[in-house]
Each structure stands twice: as C-alpha cells, then as structure tokens.
Design a protein around this motif. Structure first.
Motif, PDB file in Angstrom:
ATOM      1  N   HIS A 156       0.822  -1.193   0.000  1.00 42.30           N
ATOM      2  CA  HIS A 156       0.000   0.000   0.000  1.00 42.30           C
ATOM      3  C   HIS A 156       0.870   1.263   0.000  1.00 42.30           C
ATOM      4  CE1 HIS A 156      -3.647  -2.273   0.450  1.00 42.30           C
ATOM      5  NE2 HIS A 156      -3.163  -2.906   1.507  1.00 42.30           N
ATOM      6  N   LEU A 157       1.939   1.254   0.797  1.00 48.43           N
ATOM      7  CA  LEU A 157       2.806   2.439   0.862  1.00 48.43           C
ATOM      8  C   LEU A 157       3.545   2.676  -0.450  1.00 48.43           C
ATOM      9  CD1 LEU A 157       4.289   2.129   4.440  1.00 48.43           C
ATOM     10  CD2 LEU A 157       2.679   3.836   3.608  1.00 48.43           C
ATOM     11  N   VAL A 158       4.024   1.610  -1.056  1.00 51.59           N
ATOM     12  CA  VAL A 158       4.732   1.778  -2.324  1.00 51.59           C
ATOM     13  C   VAL A 158       3.781   2.333  -3.374  1.00 51.59           C
ATOM     14  CG1 VAL A 158       5.911   0.547  -4.179  1.00 51.59           C
ATOM     15  CG2 VAL A 158       6.415  -0.011  -1.817  1.00 51.59           C
ATOM     16  N   ARG A 159       2.563   1.822  -3.427  1.00 50.00           N
ATOM     17  CA  ARG A 159       1.595   2.313  -4.397  1.00 50.00           C
ATOM     18  C   ARG A 159       1.295   3.800  -4.144  1.00 50.00           C
ATOM     19  NH1 ARG A 159      -2.563  -1.072  -3.552  1.00 50.00           N
ATOM     20  NH2 ARG A 159      -3.664   0.409  -2.256  1.00 50.00           N
ATOM     21  N   PHE A 160       1.129   4.195  -2.873  1.00 43.35           N
ATOM     22  CA  PHE A 160       0.860   5.588  -2.548  1.00 43.35           C
ATOM     23  C   PHE A 160       2.014   6.494  -2.982  1.00 43.35           C
ATOM     24  CE2 PHE A 160       1.599   9.088   0.433  1.00 43.35           C
ATOM     25  CZ  PHE A 160       0.459   9.830   0.226  1.00 43.35           C
TER      26      PHE A 160
ATOM     27  N   LYS B 108       4.447   5.914  -5.133  1.00 45.35           N
ATOM     28  CA  LYS B 108       4.729   5.918  -6.570  1.00 45.35           C
ATOM     29  C   LYS B 108       3.900   6.962  -7.288  1.00 45.35           C
ATOM     30  CE  LYS B 108       6.636   1.467  -7.627  1.00 45.35           C
ATOM     31  NZ  LYS B 108       6.511   0.200  -8.323  1.00 45.35           N
ATOM     32  N   GLU B 109       2.713   7.261  -6.765  1.00 44.31           N
ATOM     33  CA  GLU B 109       1.890   8.303  -7.362  1.00 44.31           C
ATOM     34  C   GLU B 109       2.457   9.683  -7.084  1.00 44.31           C
ATOM     35  OE1 GLU B 109      -1.945   7.653  -5.699  1.00 44.31           O
ATOM     36  OE2 GLU B 109      -2.193   5.705  -6.662  1.00 44.31           O
ATOM     37  N   THR B 110       3.172   9.838  -5.982  1.00 43.67           N
ATOM     38  CA  THR B 110       3.684  11.141  -5.567  1.00 43.67           C
ATOM     39  C   THR B 110       5.133  11.359  -5.983  1.00 43.67           C
ATOM     40  OG1 THR B 110       2.245  10.942  -3.642  1.00 43.67           O
ATOM     41  CG2 THR B 110       3.880  12.677  -3.583  1.00 43.67           C
ATOM     42  N   VAL B 111       5.982  10.347  -5.786  1.00 45.49           N
ATOM     43  CA  VAL B 111       7.414  10.448  -6.066  1.00 45.49           C
ATOM     44  C   VAL B 111       7.783   9.357  -7.056  1.00 45.49           C
ATOM     45  CG1 VAL B 111       9.710  10.396  -5.062  1.00 45.49           C
ATOM     46  CG2 VAL B 111       7.816  11.286  -3.717  1.00 45.49           C
ATOM     47  N   LYS B 112       8.418   9.736  -8.130  1.00 47.26           N
ATOM     48  CA  LYS B 112       8.806   8.775  -9.162  1.00 47.26           C
ATOM     49  C   LYS B 112      10.032   7.972  -8.724  1.00 47.26           C
ATOM     50  CE  LYS B 112       5.640  10.283 -11.873  1.00 47.26           C
ATOM     51  NZ  LYS B 112       4.349   9.754 -11.529  1.00 47.26           N
TER      52      LYS B 112
ATOM     53  N   ARG C 186      12.642  18.319  -0.772  1.00 49.89           N
ATOM     54  CA  ARG C 186      14.026  17.888  -0.887  1.00 49.89           C
ATOM     55  C   ARG C 186      14.086  16.385  -1.144  1.00 49.89           C
ATOM     56  NH1 ARG C 186      18.523  17.536   3.657  1.00 49.89           N
ATOM     57  NH2 ARG C 186      20.226  16.940   2.324  1.00 49.89           N
ATOM     58  N   ALA C 187      13.275  15.612  -0.437  1.00 48.20           N
ATOM     59  CA  ALA C 187      13.264  14.162  -0.643  1.00 48.20           C
ATOM     60  C   ALA C 187      12.773  13.833  -2.049  1.00 48.20           C
ATOM     61  CB  ALA C 187      12.379  13.494   0.404  1.00 48.20           C
ATOM     62  N   ALA C 188      11.810  14.580  -2.536  1.00 48.88           N
ATOM     63  CA  ALA C 188      11.278  14.307  -3.872  1.00 48.88           C
ATOM     64  C   ALA C 188      12.303  14.658  -4.941  1.00 48.88           C
ATOM     65  CB  ALA C 188       9.997  15.103  -4.081  1.00 48.88           C
ATOM     66  N   SER C 189      13.093  15.708  -4.706  1.00 53.76           N
ATOM     67  CA  SER C 189      14.075  16.111  -5.706  1.00 53.76           C
ATOM     68  C   SER C 189      15.247  15.148  -5.781  1.00 53.76           C
ATOM     69  CB  SER C 189      14.570  17.522  -5.420  1.00 53.76           C
ATOM     70  OG  SER C 189      15.331  17.536  -4.225  1.00 53.76           O
ATOM     71  N   LEU C 190      15.478  14.361  -4.707  1.00 56.16           N
ATOM     72  CA  LEU C 190      16.573  13.399  -4.710  1.00 56.16           C
ATOM     73  C   LEU C 190      16.265  12.190  -5.566  1.00 56.16           C
ATOM     74  CD1 LEU C 190      17.583  13.470  -0.946  1.00 56.16           C
ATOM     75  CD2 LEU C 190      18.765  14.541  -2.852  1.00 56.16           C
ATOM     76  N   ARG C 191      15.026  11.947  -5.847  1.00 57.58           N
ATOM     77  CA  ARG C 191      14.614  10.754  -6.611  1.00 57.58           C
ATOM     78  C   ARG C 191      14.879  10.911  -8.068  1.00 57.58           C
ATOM     79  NH1 ARG C 191      14.582   7.053  -2.978  1.00 57.58           N
ATOM     80  NH2 ARG C 191      13.258   7.481  -1.258  1.00 57.58           N
TER      81      ARG C 191
END
Length: 187
Positions: A1-5, A7-11, A182-187
């Motif tokens: 469930h967490l991975v699915r959530f 993946k929609e927000t952070v690539k 910041r966490a999203a930009s690291l991905r």
C-alpha cells in the motif's frame, strides 16, 4: 500500500527494506522501535499535524543522541549446549557480545561513507553537547504530550507535515533542511 501511494507522488520509489514473508529483514530497526520510539512515546495515538511536526523534531534530536553518543553491543555468537549432561535437561543458551560502540563508530570502521563524510560527522559529534541534547529531547517530549489530540469530525491536511521544512542545526555550520520537496528532488 505504501509503495503504491508513494509511486503516485514520487517517481522511482522501490521497496528496499523488507521483503514479504521475511520477518527478519529489519531486525535491528525493529528492536530499536521498542527501546526508543515506544519507550519515549508509548503506544499513544498522535494524529494531528502539530503532533507530527513535534515528533519529527524529536526524531531529529534522537538521531543525533543515539547514533553519535549511545554505545550499543551487538550479538556476535549464540550457542546452545546442555546445562547438565543428563538427557531431558533444559539447554543452556550462551551469548557472546562484541564491545560496546556507538553506531557512528561502527560506521566509521566500514567503507560505507567517504572520508569527507566521516570528517563532517566527527565535527558534528564534537560540536554537540550530549547533556544539552538529552535535555532538549525531554523538553520536546513534554511539549508533545501537552499538544491537544485531534478533534473528532475535523480533518487535517497530512501534506502539511510533509511540506513544512524542518531546519535542524546539527552542530555549528552544518544546517540541514528536511522537507518533502528535498526528498522528492533526490529521486
């Protein structure tokens, strides 16, 4: 469930810690949940944005204190042998532990981080007062338990806890800003 959530927000999010039906994957993390998180916060429910932000600040202080200053002993060997040579007697478990060292010292013995990162962490450890840090942890705990709980029927925006930058001064001259962007930009 967490991975699915996520993946929609952070690539690019992947499952990296535990695998299904492998309960021993995160044994060191799980043992710290009972000694750190539940020992300090108990099993109470914290569900407001203010509580979450305060707990995030607490985790930041605890990270410094427990990784840089608190020594830990790791189990090296565990053997089982008979207590008495007669049959039907209970077995005796003998455990051998290594010497107590901080997680930071254990990390520095490996090649997991660069020499520059080791130097930065040593500088940070030298600049932080562990006694003052412990006082700050207990002050944050008092603050967390004084915060009001969620009001039934009122909803809060959980993204408020992710997008609010938390600036942590990890020693002089080493400011760290933690935020969802910041966490999203690291991905």
């Amino acid at each position: 469930h967490l991975v699915r959530f996520w993946k929609e927000t952070v690539k690019g999010v992947t499952l990296s810690r535990s695998r299904p039906f492998h309960t021993n994957d995160t044994r060191f993390v799980e043992q710290k949940n009972s000694t750190l998180v539940r020992a300090y916060l108990g099993s109470a429910r914290f569900d407001t944005a203010a509580q979450t932000n305060a707990i995030n600040q607490l985790y930041e202080k605890m990270w410094l204190y427990y990784n840089l200053f608190q020594p830990v002993m790791r189990l090296k060997e565990k053997t089982t042998g008979p207590l008495l040579p007669a049959e039907g007697q209970p077995s005796r478990i003998k455990r051998r532990f290594d010497s107590a060292r901080t997680p930071f010292d254990r990390l520095c013995e490996t090649d997991a981080i660069s020499q520059e990162q080791k130097k930065q962490l040593r500088t940070l450890r030298d600049q932080v007062n562990p006694r003052q840090l412990r006082r700050e942890i207990h002050q944050l705990l008092d603050q967390i338990f004084c915060l009001p709980a969620a009001v039934p029927g009122e909803t809060e925006d959980v993204y408020e806890t992710l997008s609010t930058p938390t600036t942590s001064q990890k020693g002089e001259g080493i400011p760290v800003t933690l935020s969802f962007e910041r966490a999203a930009s690291l991905r």
